[in-house]
Design a protein around this motif. Sequence first.
Motif, mmCIF file in Angstrom:
data_model
loop_
_atom_site.group_PDB
_atom_site.id
_atom_site.type_symbol
_atom_site.label_atom_id
_atom_site.label_comp_id
_atom_site.label_asym_id
_atom_site.label_seq_id
_atom_site.Cartn_x
_atom_site.Cartn_y
_atom_site.Cartn_z
ATOM 1 N N SER A 149 0.770 -1.221 0.075
ATOM 2 C CA SER A 149 -0.148 -0.082 0.017
ATOM 3 C C SER A 149 0.750 1.202 0.032
ATOM 4 C CB SER A 149 -1.035 0.012 1.341
ATOM 5 O OG SER A 149 -0.289 -0.030 2.391
ATOM 6 N N PHE A 162 -4.167 -4.675 -5.023
ATOM 7 C CA PHE A 162 -3.761 -4.802 -3.401
ATOM 8 C C PHE A 162 -5.089 -5.582 -2.951
ATOM 9 C CE2 PHE A 162 -4.886 -3.251 0.915
ATOM 10 C CZ PHE A 162 -3.562 -3.669 1.355
ATOM 11 N N ASP A 220 -7.077 1.032 2.380
ATOM 12 C CA ASP A 220 -6.560 -0.466 2.283
ATOM 13 C C ASP A 220 -6.577 -1.121 3.603
ATOM 14 O OD1 ASP A 220 -5.929 0.097 -0.407
ATOM 15 O OD2 ASP A 220 -3.868 0.408 -0.101
ATOM 16 N N ARG A 260 -5.512 6.551 0.245
ATOM 17 C CA ARG A 260 -5.391 5.150 -0.235
ATOM 18 C C ARG A 260 -5.102 4.240 0.848
ATOM 19 N NH1 ARG A 260 -2.686 2.140 -4.034
ATOM 20 N NH2 ARG A 260 -2.910 0.009 -3.022
ATOM 21 N N GLN A 261 -4.129 4.692 1.848
ATOM 22 C CA GLN A 261 -3.691 3.730 2.948
ATOM 23 C C GLN A 261 -4.859 3.479 3.859
ATOM 24 O OE1 GLN A 261 -0.129 5.596 4.406
ATOM 25 N NE2 GLN A 261 1.097 4.677 2.917
ATOM 26 N N GLU A 266 -4.816 -0.006 -6.302
ATOM 27 C CA GLU A 266 -5.705 -0.440 -5.328
ATOM 28 C C GLU A 266 -6.415 -1.732 -5.264
ATOM 29 O OE1 GLU A 266 -9.142 1.801 -2.419
ATOM 30 O OE2 GLU A 266 -8.208 2.767 -4.050
#
Length: 1426
Positions: free
Chosen positions: A1206, A1217, A1256, A1252-1253, A1214
């Motif tokens: 990530s 992931f 995730d 984004r993290q 994404e």
Amino acid sequence: MTFEFSIPLSLTDLLKSGGVNQYVVREVLSKSECAADINVLKLAFRTKGPLAFLEHFDAPYSVLYNFRTVDAELKEETLELLVTGILRLSRDLPSILDSVTLSATERKEYLNTVKMTCYLLTQLTEAFEAEYYKSSLANLAPSGKGKKGKSTSSLFDWEVEREKALQALIQLLQLDIRRLWNMTVVEEEFVSILTCCCYKILENSSIGHVKCRPTRDAVAHLLGIMVKRYNHMLGARLKITQLLQHFEHLAPVFVHAVSLWATEYGMKAIVGEIMREIGQKSPDELAKESSGVKAYAAFLAELSEKIPGIMLPSMSVLLDHVDGESYTMRNTILSMMGEMVVQVLKGDDLEESVKDTRDEFLETLKLHLHDVHSFVRSKVLQIFTRIVQERALPLACFQSVVTLTVERLLDKSANACKNAIQLLMAFLANNPFSWKLSSEDLNGLLQTETANLREMKEKQKPAPPALVIEAWEEWDAMVPELLSTVKTMLQGQSEEEDEETEQKEELDEEETAENVSQDIVKLLKQASYKKAVQRALAALQKFGRVPPFEIEQVDVGSEDVTEENLMSVLALIFKGEPDIKVKIEEPAPEEPNNAEQPEEGTEHASAEIPTCQAQEEEDSKKDELSDLAKKEMLVQYLKDAYAFTVKIEDAITLISEMLYQNSISVVQEAIEFFVMVTEFGMAQAVVGVRKMLPLVWSKEPGVKEAVIDAYRRLYLSPKKDTQKSSALTLVQNLSTVMINASLGTIQCLEEIIYEFVKADEIKPPVIQVLWEQFTGKSPCSVLERRAAVILLGMVARAEPEVVGSNLETLVNVGLGEKVHEDYQLACDVCSTISKISDSEKPKLGNSGAPFRLPKDHLLFTSLRSAITEGYAKHHNYYLPFTDRAIALIYQLAENPDEICTDILRHCYVQVQEEVMQEKNEIEPPAVNSEDKQTLSSADNSNAGKLPTYLLSHLFSLVGSVALQQVVHLENAVSAELRRRRMIREEQEAKKDARNKHRKSKDNNESGLDEEMGLVGASAEDTEAELVRKICETELLNAQNLLSVFVPMVLKVCNNPGKYKDSDLTTIASFTLAKLLMISTDFCESHLRLLFTILEKSPLPTERSNLIIALGDLAIRFPNLIEPWTANLYARLRDSSPSVRLSAGLVLNYLILKDMVKVKGQISEMAVLIIDPDQEVAGLARNFFNMLSKKGNTVYNLVPDIISRLSDPDCGVDEEAFQTILRELLSYITKDKQTESLVEKLCQRFRTARSERQWRDLAYCLSLLPFTDRCIRKMQENFECFGDKLTEEAVYQSFMTVVSKLRRGAKQDVKVMIDEFEQKITICHNKGLDMDELEQTTMSAKKEPKAGGKKDQTANRRHKSLTNGDESDYITPKPRTRRNVRSAKKKAVVVFTSDEEEDESEAEVDEDETPKVTTPILRSSRRTRAR
């Protein structure tokens, strides 16, 4: 007696005074008095019969009242007396009831007798049954085995006596005793005592045992009589449903009883009543009562198997449960539908209403193939399997059910997948199309027949209707002109015309009125009006009395024909032509001419001919229509067959992917499916047959045996008449699998053949056929010949004498003069010969000499000739042959190094001769071409040119010899040294034993053992050191031939820009890798060059070969390779799929064997899960699956993998992931791992740097299998992620977590879930507001923590971790120890392979070489990796 006996509700009611004339027990007798009065009753019974009970009722009543205290013998006597009385009453009552002189008093006496005896017997039976049940529980042994429950009297068996009592009651009730009651209405209390007795007996759980079958039958018949004759239907319905709700063992008992009542007693209505009673149960209530639902389900399902036709009309009352919450009831109702389709609604001659019912049932079944519960889906598939096996599925539903079944192959439930495969096999076995299914053949036939059908329809299609003009329309159009002509003709213009007209008006004698009429019509249509009028006038004169020329009021010969008359005649002729035909058929009677009589017969004949022709035309049309209908049926049949075959082929693709599932039953069914589709001749089945081969290595015995059995059925069971033909067919089948098969497939097949040979299933005729094909005695192709020799090698693995006794034949045919024509065959021959010694490898403790052949054996002379003579020729398969030949020499030859040295020297001489020949030529060398590249000689770069394939051959031979020399030293030489040492030690031990004198036996032996142990260990280390020294100092020194070729190999490897031939550079680098296997010093000095080639080489084949060679080097010299581990991981991101696959295989093996430490680069292996190459992705999935079985390895790696993947700088997108983590987190199954991971992921939100993290981490949380403790962990760490809930994706992930937690949660946990959901909803809507959350947080803190102090310290630890630097998205650092001096701060994760390198340099600089090494200690030679 004038009293009336009323059946009491309880035993004590008879002691109370009731109504007028009601019987009351005067006195309850004592224990001693009971025995005397029972004897008096016996005497009275002998004289008065059953009526004696009227006077002596108190005696048996007292026994019943004091049942627990009276003696067992007295109770038994009373029971026997009552049974005898009822039997006597059953014999006497028929004559009494039929008597016309029966008075009211006598009727009342007998009625009281019946009620008294039945009451006493039923109550006594219940008392005995209760005592029997208690005794059976008391006598239950600790081991679970029960003793047979008996009374104190050893001669009394209650199970037998109980049946006698029931049979006596049945005999009595079968009589029409209703006539004893007024108005023949039996009182309800009498029915109740009898039925309650039966139900009490049924409550005993032992009633379902085999030994109690007579009792079950008696109870069923007794209740059947009560239902039929004594109006017990309503009571039976209620009682059955109540008992089923509490006693599961009664389901089969009541099935037998109800089916008996419906068939033998004709009480079909009771079935509908019971079904209605169950149908009225609330589906929600049934979902909560597990035991009752199971009993109802078992009862209905078994009853539908026995009497489906009787249950069919009442099915509507149960349909509410099809959509109920209880999946058990859904399964039951659907099973009932299936049974009714199979047994009742089967066939084509059903009524329309019945067909509609069947179709509704089938639609309901198809609908529940998508049921939310996997058990229901599996059950429906089983039901359809039974329907198909019984051939009860209509052809119209065939395709739809097959389509739905193929969809179920993607079901998440393994049980559903297994049943779907079974259903498809049932479809195949019972398909109405053909025993051989091929989509290509069927499609071709379908296209042909469709074209034929189209042609037939075109022929049958009527011609387009032409424009038809009615006769009256034509007449109206011609009237003006015709009228003018008529006027002209009647007035007469000239005499000449009259003469001409008279000449033309003459008619032949043979002409008839019909012929003339037809001529006139033709002339009018041709617009020849003048001729038509002339013919009409002439016909009027000749046929004046014959229609249509008959004109009223005009004489035949008269000339007073007017215009109107003539026009009317012409109009009648032109417009009334059909009427003329009808009238003309019957000749006019006025016609006097006899010459017309034969014409009349002719007319009849001409009328009959068209009639016959019409009949023939009609028959031909019928035949054509029949042929058309048959053709349409054929085309539809082919369409259905083709569609069915296509669906089966789709299923083949899906099922082939299921061969490697974790469910053993699914794998076994998939194997069975491929056997069946192969028997049906489907070409796509070969994919599955080959794909199942690796399963022969499965650790599950059931899977391995299934694969072996499948190949046994497919290839070892040919249906032929003679052994020769069977053997030939078997060899052809196995050869088909061998052709174009990979090395892995051949190895798997070898294991199967090995099992067959061990089981003596490969007969001598098969081996004879193989030899005939190999030697050419039997005509076969080149591929079949190769397959034959490979199969011989497989057989030789179990029986080496098959090859050993024919070694000379193998050498002469495969390695003789024609070896250069087919090096592939020669390579296979070498592999087959190598099987001679496979089973004779030296074992520990075996002092026998190893199997070796002299170096001048025909085998080695032939190999030497084949290698040296073919060296100067360019052949594609020469290098694999030489590699296998060198290995065979080292395996079987004595002094193999001498043979190989001679081969290398001879080949090197050929290179020198070629160089000298080119050097001495006067003409300049030819220009390089694509077919033949040249390079400078190794000894003199300016002297001549030579073909590159000569050096390629030479380097390959050098590498093979070097590697095999090392293997020979490590294996054969070490084993031989150990063998000789053991022989020497045995001889010394015997010598010492002979020299023993007067010493203690025990002390002597112990000292000898210790001495031998020390000597053995020391000798083993000495041998290992000797071998290591030879490798380090002798193999590559100046005196060894291998040292001559090392500079040549290094020169080519160091100058990739100068030597551009891809084959040469690939072989040179691979040879260098083999040379590095010899010595530690040599490996250390040139390892950097090998990694440089690995990084810089543009050839995927070269990089793939080197990564495999480096895997071997990592096993042999792990300390040297350990600093370069990052470079190995870097190849996982190679642009070539083959290199990624090779790197994945190597790292897979090294990691699982603990040869390489699992570091942060493991995320590169995780990325391969989404690799576009399916083989690479499958390898990665298998790697993590195997890794998950090694303790907590995956759990320990997941946090670091999440951090790396990530990371916005070096992670993946994404979607990728999510795919990777969905696979990895599926291996987190333990509760403790889940709880710990939840806490870690929550803490990671503090260090997350981007949205984004956040997404995730939240997505990873949503994938975990949550428990009750997980919700507490999330509440404790709510502050870590509360402010991130404003992001919609984060919020949705946490809502997914909430929905998971609600499934099956207890009430106290649901309260916590509601609070948690409320908190995340508030944060999502308003953001994190601590003042607003303070009140809700306090309630969470008050919850008791299961972890105690441990959880509190963990919480404090995590709080301290989260107070650090939040700038970097890394795993929170653990607390450092005091003795650690300092820790380097790692800001960003950097991969070694990600750094950019200068592509212009061929070598890595000295300062780039890793200096830090991790030593790996080896205690002895055995631990050294080879």
